[in-house]
Design an enzyme around this catalytic site. Structure first.
Site, short mmCIF file in Angstrom:
data_model
loop_
_atom_site.label_atom_id
_atom_site.label_comp_id
_atom_site.label_asym_id
_atom_site.label_seq_id
_atom_site.Cartn_x
_atom_site.Cartn_y
_atom_site.Cartn_z
N CYS A 127 68.00 -47.69 46.80
CA CYS A 127 67.96 -48.80 45.86
C CYS A 127 69.25 -49.62 45.92
O CYS A 127 69.58 -50.20 46.94
CB CYS A 127 67.66 -48.28 44.46
SG CYS A 127 67.19 -49.53 43.25
N ALA A 128 69.99 -49.66 44.84
CA ALA A 128 71.22 -50.45 44.77
C ALA A 128 72.42 -49.74 45.40
O ALA A 128 73.41 -50.39 45.75
CB ALA A 128 71.55 -50.80 43.32
#
Length: 188
Positions: A107-108
């Site tokens: 994800c991030a």
């Protein structure tokens, strides 16, 4: 044969699906999982990005001296920012890379943690759509999961790719046959 070990580091605001799916899938793949918290309140419990309460086995500093075959970083905000801003997390990731052991980020976290601290090197990567601008442009792939074996780095896009991400970690640690069995048993 000694059991493979993975460290999953959680922080306030980490993404629930990515965290729990990684833990559960690794355990199904016969990986010994240790969950460690970097909660600034020095508590094992964190409130994840959607309000779910998660409880770690330890605070990170309690297990930082141990060696793990993989370090796993769930995404989510502000969880990825807590990981990015924690000096011990960054130190452990650098040591992991220096020891040629696996790092996994979803994800991030590929952008917010790894790229921010120049921990990608020449590895191929992916991440949450919209974070590509923070990743090395020539190395970004649009795949759900990218496994860069030479750099021992596994990256993935987000919540919906969590099972594939975790299965890639199982395959890296326990072999493709084990990962395929876990996939089949999970109907994935």
């Amino acid at each position: 044969m000694m059991s493979k070990r993975a460290l999953v580091i959680i922080a306030p605001g980490c993404e629930e699906i990515e965290t729990v799916t990684s833990i559960d899938t690794l355990v199904r793949g016969n990986v010994k999982v240790t969950v460690a918290s970097i909660n600034p309140n020095k508590q094992r419990e964190v409130v994840a990005s959607r309000g779910v309460h998660l409880v770690a086995d330890h605070l990170l500093e309690e297990v930082a001296h141990e060696t793990f075959d993989a370090i796993v970083l769930p995404g989510g905000l502000p969880g990825a920012e807590y990981l990015r801003d924690n000096p011990l997390v960054i130190e452990l990731l650098k040591k992991q890379h220096a020891k040629d052991l696996w790092r996994a980020a979803i994800c991030a976290t590929p952008a917010f943690v790894l790229a921010h601290h120049n921990l990608i090197g020449d590895a191929l990567v992916t991440g949450y759509p919209g974070t590509e601008g923070q990743l090395p442009a020539a190395q970004v792939r649009k795949d759900r999961v990218v496994v860069d074996k030479p750099n021992k780095l596994i990256t993935s896009q987000g919540p919906a790719t969590s099972i594939d991400f975790a299965l890639a970690i199982v395959a890296a640690l326990q072999g493709r046959e084990t990962a395929d069995k876990v996939r089949k048993d999970m109907l994935a």
